[in-house]
Design a protein around this motif. Structure first.
Motif, PDB file in Angstrom:
ATOM      1  N   SER A  35       0.755  -1.301  -0.172  1.00  0.00           N
ATOM      2  CA  SER A  35       0.091  -0.095   0.049  1.00  0.00           C
ATOM      3  C   SER A  35       0.830   1.227  -0.091  1.00  0.00           C
ATOM      4  N   ARG A  39       1.039   3.974  -2.948  1.00  0.00           N
ATOM      5  CA  ARG A  39       0.645   5.582  -2.735  1.00  0.00           C
ATOM      6  C   ARG A  39       1.862   6.318  -3.141  1.00  0.00           C
ATOM      7  N   GLY A 291       1.320  10.157   0.666  1.00  0.00           N
ATOM      8  CA  GLY A 291       2.141   9.300   0.114  1.00  0.00           C
ATOM      9  C   GLY A 291       3.492   9.565  -0.280  1.00  0.00           C
TER      10      GLY A 291
END
Length: 338
Positions: A35, A39, A291
């Protein structure tokens, strides 16, 4: 007697497990790692595209490191904008080609050996083959600092251009990957000289330790020296799991990312090593909600500022550099996509 031996073995096993898995320490969740990477990539893509749009020159932070991220991400099944990565490679090749006559004359381009070697690293990662331009660039690098036993950085812009170790490492890599057959005798001479320099070097910063270790791998230094350099880097890990650019500084994503990539590339430590896991957790915990990673610049600006689209304003260039190393560190803990 058998019972005593068994007790000793059990105690030894418990001790080893305690060293590997201290109370409260758990391995980072691979889903969280993926993840974080997912991002980060769009921001790095946006910054690379923005840099190529705003400037015709090559930049280490927005071309070379972006291509490093994209190539490692592609190997692990992440979706990458192929048009954008091709644009970065073509942008790099075009920048070198514009300087062909200067390279042939031994003058080089702005940025000196740093720009030249980082550009060839970018082409190496993209799988580009040697040609007339790359031969001229390696010819220039061979003559650069000919009277020295290593290559001198073109400017001082800490942390990524704060030591000759960084410059020398990338020049060595460029010569090994793009040197012509005719250049091989001189290449070997200069590699031997730089090998001696790296072996004698007493690192004073995280940057020097990282690129000394990476140079050891390129120069086939004895395994004992590689192990020693790995151990020294690992011992400098801070209590929060990260590493610092300098002893008096706090941990940050740049120092931590570069160390983790060096350690994983060395083959001395695997992704399940406790130090690696603690470093990965530090990166996961310091990634911002958008991110990105933030690192404050220590460099004195000498070029006109421009926006690429990466966050953090005038600190964006070191921040995207840090984000690229951090993202690659995360990627190297994942298996490649068979």
């Amino acid at each position: 007697m058998y019972h005593s031996i068994l007790q000793a073995c059990v105690c030894c096993l418990i001790l080893n497990l305690a060293l590997l898995s201290p109370a409260g320490e758990t391995a980072p969740d691979p889903a969280l790692v993926r993840s974080a990477i997912s991002r980060s990539i769009p921001l790095i893509e946006k910054a690379a595209a923005g840099s190529a749009r705003e400037r015709t020159c090559f930049t280490c932070h927005n071309q070379a490191l972006a291509v490093l991220v994209f190539s490692e991400a592609h190997l692990r099944g992440f979706k990458i904008d192929q048009t954008n990565i091709q644009r970065q490679v073509d942008h790099t090749a075009a920048a070198l080609k514009r300087g062909l006559e200067k390279y042939q004359a031994g003058q080089g381009q702005g940025g000196g050996p740093d720009m030249a070697s980082f550009s060839l690293w970018t082409l190496e990662m993209a799988g580009r083959k040697p040609d007339e331009v790359t031969a001229a660039v390696t010819g220039y690098l061979l003559e650069r600092n000919r009277s020295r036993d290593h290559w001198l950085r073109n400017s001082t812009r800490p942390p990524s251009m704060s030591s000759d170790t960084n410059t020398s490492y990338f020049v060595i890599r460029a010569l090994r990957n793009f040197g012509t057959e005719e250049q091989q005798p001189l290449i070997q001479e200069r590699l031997d000289q730089s090998r001696d320099w790296f072996l004698k070097l007493k690192p004073a910063s995280n940057e020097e330790r990282v690129f000394q270790l990476r140079a050891f791998l390129e120069l086939s230094v004895e395994e004992s020296r590689i192990q020693s350099a790995t151990r020294e880097l690992t011992q400098l890990q801070n209590s929060d799991g990260g590493w610092s650019q300098l002893p008096e500084m706090n941990s940050d994503a740049y120092a931590t990312g570069t160390v983790l990539v060096a350690l994983l590339r060395s083959g001395q430590l695997k992704a399940n090593n406790l130090s690696i896991q603690r470093g990965i957790k530090y990166l996961l915990e310091t990634q911002q909600a958008d991110g990105s990673w933030y690192v404050k610049s220590r460099a004195n600006p000498f070029q006109t500022y421009f926006e690429t689209g990466y966050p953090h304003g005038k600190d964006q260039f070191i921040s995207v550099t840090a984000a690229s190393w951090a993202t690659v560190a995360l990627l190297l803990t994942l298996p490649t996509d068979e």
